[in-house]
Motif scaffolding. Structure first.
Motif, PDB file in Angstrom:
ATOM      1  N   SER A  78      14.496  22.556 -42.145  1.00 38.39           N
ATOM      2  CA  SER A  78      13.619  21.685 -41.371  1.00 38.39           C
ATOM      3  C   SER A  78      14.454  20.607 -40.686  1.00 38.39           C
ATOM      4  CB  SER A  78      12.582  21.040 -42.296  1.00 38.39           C
ATOM      5  OG  SER A  78      11.813  20.087 -41.599  1.00 38.39           O
ATOM      6  N   GLU A  79      14.208  20.405 -39.384  1.00 38.66           N
ATOM      7  CA  GLU A  79      14.947  19.413 -38.612  1.00 38.66           C
ATOM      8  C   GLU A  79      14.090  18.183 -38.363  1.00 38.66           C
ATOM      9  OE1 GLU A  79      16.303  21.224 -35.025  1.00 38.66           O
ATOM     10  OE2 GLU A  79      17.670  22.608 -36.042  1.00 38.66           O
ATOM     11  N   LYS A  80      14.690  17.014 -38.544  1.00 37.48           N
ATOM     12  CA  LYS A  80      13.993  15.756 -38.302  1.00 37.48           C
ATOM     13  C   LYS A  80      14.832  14.869 -37.385  1.00 37.48           C
ATOM     14  CE  LYS A  80      11.366  15.724 -42.616  1.00 37.48           C
ATOM     15  NZ  LYS A  80      10.995  14.951 -43.836  1.00 37.48           N
ATOM     16  N   THR A  81      14.176  14.280 -36.401  1.00 36.60           N
ATOM     17  CA  THR A  81      14.857  13.369 -35.477  1.00 36.60           C
ATOM     18  C   THR A  81      14.006  12.117 -35.286  1.00 36.60           C
ATOM     19  OG1 THR A  81      13.827  14.413 -33.555  1.00 36.60           O
ATOM     20  CG2 THR A  81      15.989  15.260 -34.235  1.00 36.60           C
ATOM     21  N   SER A  82      14.648  11.049 -34.834  1.00 39.83           N
ATOM     22  CA  SER A  82      13.939   9.803 -34.538  1.00 39.83           C
ATOM     23  C   SER A  82      14.580   9.133 -33.341  1.00 39.83           C
ATOM     24  CB  SER A  82      13.968   8.849 -35.738  1.00 39.83           C
ATOM     25  OG  SER A  82      13.223   9.358 -36.819  1.00 39.83           O
ATOM     26  N   ASN A  83      13.749   8.459 -32.552  1.00 42.86           N
ATOM     27  CA  ASN A  83      14.215   7.660 -31.418  1.00 42.86           C
ATOM     28  C   ASN A  83      13.802   6.210 -31.624  1.00 42.86           C
ATOM     29  OD1 ASN A  83      15.222   9.966 -30.057  1.00 42.86           O
ATOM     30  ND2 ASN A  83      13.177  10.404 -29.263  1.00 42.86           N
ATOM     31  N   TYR A  84      14.709   5.287 -31.360  1.00 43.75           N
ATOM     32  CA  TYR A  84      14.473   3.858 -31.563  1.00 43.75           C
ATOM     33  C   TYR A  84      14.468   3.162 -30.205  1.00 43.75           C
ATOM     34  CZ  TYR A  84      15.738   4.759 -36.449  1.00 43.75           C
ATOM     35  OH  TYR A  84      15.783   5.237 -37.734  1.00 43.75           O
ATOM     36  N   SER A  85      13.432   2.388 -29.926  1.00 44.83           N
ATOM     37  CA  SER A  85      13.364   1.657 -28.667  1.00 44.83           C
ATOM     38  C   SER A  85      13.256   0.165 -28.945  1.00 44.83           C
ATOM     39  CB  SER A  85      12.172   2.129 -27.826  1.00 44.83           C
ATOM     40  OG  SER A  85      10.958   1.937 -28.514  1.00 44.83           O
ATOM     41  N   TYR A  86      13.871  -0.622 -28.073  1.00 43.11           N
ATOM     42  CA  TYR A  86      13.925  -2.076 -28.223  1.00 43.11           C
ATOM     43  C   TYR A  86      13.290  -2.742 -27.008  1.00 43.11           C
ATOM     44  CZ  TYR A  86      17.277  -1.100 -31.961  1.00 43.11           C
ATOM     45  OH  TYR A  86      17.870  -0.653 -33.111  1.00 43.11           O
ATOM     46  N   LEU A  87      12.720  -3.915 -27.232  1.00 41.59           N
ATOM     47  CA  LEU A  87      12.128  -4.705 -26.167  1.00 41.59           C
ATOM     48  C   LEU A  87      12.575  -6.149 -26.346  1.00 41.59           C
ATOM     49  CD1 LEU A  87      10.146  -4.792 -23.748  1.00 41.59           C
ATOM     50  CD2 LEU A  87       8.337  -5.327 -25.408  1.00 41.59           C
ATOM     51  N   ASN A  88      13.241  -6.681 -25.322  1.00 41.39           N
ATOM     52  CA  ASN A  88      13.770  -8.050 -25.382  1.00 41.39           C
ATOM     53  C   ASN A  88      14.673  -8.257 -26.598  1.00 41.39           C
ATOM     54  OD1 ASN A  88      12.304  -8.805 -23.048  1.00 41.39           O
ATOM     55  ND2 ASN A  88      10.483  -9.210 -24.293  1.00 41.39           N
ATOM     56  N   GLY A  89      15.471  -7.244 -26.902  1.00 37.27           N
ATOM     57  CA  GLY A  89      16.438  -7.343 -27.986  1.00 37.27           C
ATOM     58  C   GLY A  89      15.872  -7.092 -29.362  1.00 37.27           C
ATOM     59  N   LYS A  90      14.569  -6.836 -29.469  1.00 30.99           N
ATOM     60  CA  LYS A  90      13.946  -6.604 -30.765  1.00 30.99           C
ATOM     61  C   LYS A  90      13.430  -5.177 -30.851  1.00 30.99           C
ATOM     62  CE  LYS A  90      12.447 -11.367 -31.614  1.00 30.99           C
ATOM     63  NZ  LYS A  90      13.263 -11.505 -32.847  1.00 30.99           N
ATOM     64  N   ILE A  91      13.456  -4.648 -32.086  1.00 33.03           N
ATOM     65  CA  ILE A  91      12.940  -3.296 -32.253  1.00 33.03           C
ATOM     66  C   ILE A  91      11.460  -3.284 -31.889  1.00 33.03           C
ATOM     67  CG2 ILE A  91      12.378  -3.609 -34.705  1.00 33.03           C
ATOM     68  CD1 ILE A  91      13.804  -0.410 -33.115  1.00 33.03           C
ATOM     69  N   ASP A  92      11.056  -2.298 -31.107  1.00 32.70           N
ATOM     70  CA  ASP A  92       9.682  -2.221 -30.624  1.00 32.70           C
ATOM     71  C   ASP A  92       8.949  -1.015 -31.199  1.00 32.70           C
ATOM     72  OD1 ASP A  92       7.443  -2.880 -28.808  1.00 32.70           O
ATOM     73  OD2 ASP A  92       8.056  -1.050 -27.763  1.00 32.70           O
ATOM     74  N   LYS A  93       9.649   0.129 -31.253  1.00 37.38           N
ATOM     75  CA  LYS A  93       8.967   1.348 -31.693  1.00 37.38           C
ATOM     76  C   LYS A  93       9.991   2.357 -32.202  1.00 37.38           C
ATOM     77  CE  LYS A  93       5.490   2.497 -29.275  1.00 37.38           C
ATOM     78  NZ  LYS A  93       4.615   2.950 -28.158  1.00 37.38           N
ATOM     79  N   ILE A  94       9.577   3.115 -33.207  1.00 39.04           N
ATOM     80  CA  ILE A  94      10.363   4.242 -33.711  1.00 39.04           C
ATOM     81  C   ILE A  94       9.464   5.461 -33.715  1.00 39.04           C
ATOM     82  CG2 ILE A  94      11.716   5.192 -35.601  1.00 39.04           C
ATOM     83  CD1 ILE A  94      12.096   2.314 -36.601  1.00 39.04           C
ATOM     84  N   GLN A  95       9.883   6.506 -33.040  1.00 44.37           N
ATOM     85  CA  GLN A  95       9.138   7.764 -33.010  1.00 44.37           C
ATOM     86  C   GLN A  95       9.924   8.816 -33.785  1.00 44.37           C
ATOM     87  OE1 GLN A  95       8.718   8.136 -28.662  1.00 44.37           O
ATOM     88  NE2 GLN A  95       6.495   7.934 -28.963  1.00 44.37           N
TER      89      GLN A  95
END
Length: 319
Positions: A78-95
């Protein structure tokens, strides 16, 4: 609940938060001589000799922050991946994705003072595309941060109460007190933590308040640290901020052999002891440094009655 079920390692999904620019909010990394590019977490099947890897997750690092991850379970493929996005230098969302399908979304909200006020988790059922939600809210006062954990089936009405928390942070944003009320168990517990120097955890003592008001020590964890940089904490402190790392520290898996303090100590853990279960388990932490004496590979082992019970490892890659 039996001992083995409590101490089975639960894979720690590395959640990331905002990056603080306040020098008082971060440890001083005296051995920071190389650029960290990857952090690799592995769990092992200890029934095999030699041990074989079960899960391997590679976290990609840029400017000491996590930007993505990819993992593989070598037994189920099973493969698992995640993407991390930042807004104004702060973590905003993890998918997060499983075999390419979106399974989890973690979102973070802040107030005008850039303080964390909400941590929202959406778990997506891949069979019928339905979702369940968990929300953690944070109310900041002068000396205490109040947090509430609720659940919802629609993401709008959060009417299932799980727990309420009182959190006290002191100098260097070290969490010294956590009080937890559980709606399920209808009980109150609290935890007191002590530190050495600015950032090194020494002791975590956990207490239960009985119905008659008496307080009983449930168990305690004790640690010693070296003067070497804990790069795991460095990654989290830059991705979260140390303050947010402490606000969410109690949400990590509670299994004692997960050794959660590895995430908050500014310097590397050397030893760990726990009185849980009358100290039936022993723990070994061993680190292999590179030529610059920077820890690049650490093994964490749990031993019961002389036999290896569980094992995980951390590896840090520099360019």
């Amino acid at each position: 609940m039996n001992k083995s079920s409590l101490i089975i390692i639960i894979f720690f999904t590395l959640v990331s938060f905002s990056c603080s620019k306040d020098n008082n909010d971060e440890p001083i990394f005296i051995d920071d001589v190389s650029l960290l590019t990857n952090y690799i977490y592995k769990t092992y099947n200890v029934s095999n000799s030699p041990n074989t890897v079960i899960d391997s997750t590679n976290f990609m690092i840029s400017d000491n922050k996590i930007i993505s991850s990819s993992g593989l379970n070598l037994e189920t493929l099973s493969e698992k991946t995640s993407n991390y996005s930042y807004l104004n230098g702060k973590i905003d969302k993890i998918q997060s994705f499983s075999n390419g399908t979106l399974t989890r979304i973690q979102s973070f909200g802040y107030n005008t003072n850039e303080e964390l006020t909400e941590y929202l988790i959406e778990n997506i059922n891949t069979n019928d595309a339905s979702s369940s939600f968990e929300r953690h809210t944070f109310t900041h006062t002068t000396d205490t941060i109040f947090s509430s954990w609720t659940r919802s089936n629609d993401g709008i009405t959060f009417d299932e109460q799980v727990s309420d928390f009182k959190i006290v942070l002191v100098e260097n944003n070290n969490r010294t007190y956590l009080e937890t009320y559980s709606y399920l168990n209808d009980d109150t517990q609290y935890e007191i933590s002590t530190y050495e120097g600015s950032f090194n955890i020494l002791n975590e003592s956990k207490y239960l308040i009985l119905n008659n008001g008496n307080e009983v020590l449930s168990f305690e964890n004790n640690y010693t640290t070296s003067n070497a940089v804990n790069y795991y904490n460095r990654i989290l402190s830059n991705t979260y901020s140390r303050k947010n790392l402490m606000l969410l520290y109690h949400l990590q898996p509670s299994a004692i052999n997960n050794i959660n303090a590895k995430s908050i100590s500014g310097y590397r853990l050397d030893t760990y002891e726990s009185t849980w279960g009358n100290s039936f388990a022993e723990f070994e932490i061993s680190t292999v440094p590179n030529n610059d004496n920077i820890n690049v590979f650490t093994n964490f082992k749990t031993i019961i009655s002389g036999n290896l019970f569980s094992r995980f490892s951390q590896e840090f890659i520099f360019n």
